[in-house]
Motif scaffolding. Sequence first.
Motif, short mmCIF file in Angstrom:
data_model
loop_
_atom_site.label_atom_id
_atom_site.label_comp_id
_atom_site.label_asym_id
_atom_site.label_seq_id
_atom_site.Cartn_x
_atom_site.Cartn_y
_atom_site.Cartn_z
N ALA A 134 -12.83 -10.14 -6.25
CA ALA A 134 -13.09 -9.10 -5.23
C ALA A 134 -13.83 -9.69 -4.04
O ALA A 134 -14.81 -10.43 -4.20
CB ALA A 134 -13.89 -7.96 -5.85
N GLY A 135 -13.35 -9.38 -2.85
CA GLY A 135 -13.99 -9.83 -1.63
C GLY A 135 -13.50 -11.17 -1.12
O GLY A 135 -13.92 -11.61 -0.04
N SER A 136 -12.61 -11.83 -1.87
CA SER A 136 -12.17 -13.16 -1.46
C SER A 136 -11.37 -13.15 -0.17
O SER A 136 -11.29 -14.17 0.52
CB SER A 136 -11.37 -13.83 -2.58
N ARG A 137 -10.80 -12.01 0.19
CA ARG A 137 -10.07 -11.90 1.46
C ARG A 137 -10.95 -11.44 2.60
O ARG A 137 -10.50 -11.21 3.71
CB ARG A 137 -8.87 -10.95 1.30
N GLY A 138 -12.25 -11.31 2.34
CA GLY A 138 -13.17 -10.93 3.39
C GLY A 138 -13.19 -9.43 3.63
O GLY A 138 -12.51 -8.65 2.97
N GLY A 139 -14.00 -9.03 4.62
CA GLY A 139 -14.07 -7.62 5.00
C GLY A 139 -12.92 -7.24 5.92
O GLY A 139 -12.45 -8.06 6.71
N GLU A 140 -12.45 -6.00 5.79
CA GLU A 140 -11.32 -5.54 6.60
C GLU A 140 -11.81 -4.68 7.75
O GLU A 140 -12.63 -3.78 7.58
CB GLU A 140 -10.35 -4.74 5.71
N PHE A 141 -11.31 -4.97 8.95
CA PHE A 141 -11.63 -4.18 10.13
C PHE A 141 -10.38 -4.05 10.98
O PHE A 141 -9.89 -5.03 11.54
CB PHE A 141 -12.74 -4.84 10.95
N GLU A 142 -9.79 -2.85 11.02
CA GLU A 142 -8.59 -2.58 11.82
C GLU A 142 -7.49 -3.60 11.54
O GLU A 142 -6.79 -4.06 12.45
CB GLU A 142 -8.94 -2.57 13.31
N GLY A 143 -7.33 -3.95 10.27
CA GLY A 143 -6.29 -4.89 9.89
C GLY A 143 -6.72 -6.35 9.93
O GLY A 143 -6.06 -7.20 9.33
N MET A 144 -7.81 -6.65 10.63
CA MET A 144 -8.35 -8.01 10.69
C MET A 144 -9.20 -8.27 9.47
O MET A 144 -9.74 -7.36 8.86
CB MET A 144 -9.20 -8.21 11.95
N ARG A 145 -9.38 -9.54 9.14
CA ARG A 145 -10.29 -9.94 8.07
C ARG A 145 -11.45 -10.73 8.66
O ARG A 145 -11.25 -11.61 9.51
CB ARG A 145 -9.56 -10.80 7.04
N ILE A 146 -12.66 -10.39 8.22
CA ILE A 146 -13.87 -11.08 8.68
C ILE A 146 -14.53 -11.73 7.47
O ILE A 146 -14.77 -11.08 6.45
CB ILE A 146 -14.85 -10.10 9.36
N HIS A 147 -14.83 -13.02 7.59
CA HIS A 147 -15.43 -13.79 6.50
C HIS A 147 -16.80 -14.29 6.94
O HIS A 147 -16.94 -14.87 8.01
CB HIS A 147 -14.54 -14.98 6.15
N SER A 148 -17.81 -14.07 6.10
CA SER A 148 -19.18 -14.46 6.41
C SER A 148 -19.63 -15.57 5.47
O SER A 148 -19.61 -15.39 4.25
CB SER A 148 -20.14 -13.26 6.29
#
Length: 267
Positions: free
Chosen positions: A194-208
């Motif tokens: 879970a979370g390996s694809r990063g956070g989702e924002f309007e279809g984009m993925r954000i990785h921290s």
Amino acid sequence: MSKKIRVLVNGARGRMGKEVVKAILNDPTLELVGAVDPAGTEEDAAVVAGLPACGVLLTGDLSDTIEASNPEVMVDFTIPQSVMGNIRIALQHKVSPVVGTTGLSEQDLQEIREWTASYETSCLIAPNFAIGALLMMRFAREASRFFPHVEIMEYHHDQKLDAPSGTAIKTAEAIQEERQKINQGHPDEEEIIAGSRGGEFEGMRIHSIRLPGLVAHQEVLFGGLGQTLTIRHDSITRESFMPGVIEAVQRIRSAKGLVYGLDKLIF
């Protein structure tokens, strides 16, 4: 000679706060009149920052220090849990906050807009003060017109409290304004962890990414037919933010209401 702008630094013992103290003391247009930190040690703020004594002592109470020092601008690099209270105290005293503390929500921003209108005092919220980072966000927005498939990778030191970074959020918001939401990747993809694809924002993925040794870095990676485009910015030291902080301090008093993003002041 024009009158110097009177500046208070909130969070003056922190890593960013000490850089701000040095930058203000080294700028002939600015005057350091107050330095606040929860520790409130009454040490000389310049000595704490590694410079010869300037006579401004660290104190622990923001409201009392504002009343005693009468600043025009407050620079705030503190923590998300206290920043809203700091902003309100400054605005109540007709002091313009220049805020680099991140972690503010859209609801917080709306509340600050209401405060600036009520107290008739301007405020800047800047997710990033590095000029190169502002250009990176601007270029990313332009690129998204031609490369709608995008992922954002942001890298910070392991003491950062919020994720994703304010810069990553503002980058995603800028891209969102330029392109319609799309679903990226395979429609049947599955996250095994879970979370390996990063956070989702309007279809984009954000990785921290959070690691010791990092300062502040971001990549915006675009994919297209047979090609990729990477836009990257690196802040190697915290000094990289200081020209932007100085510009903000010099300009914020002539602005109105809430200004979200240093780009709104300088571009």
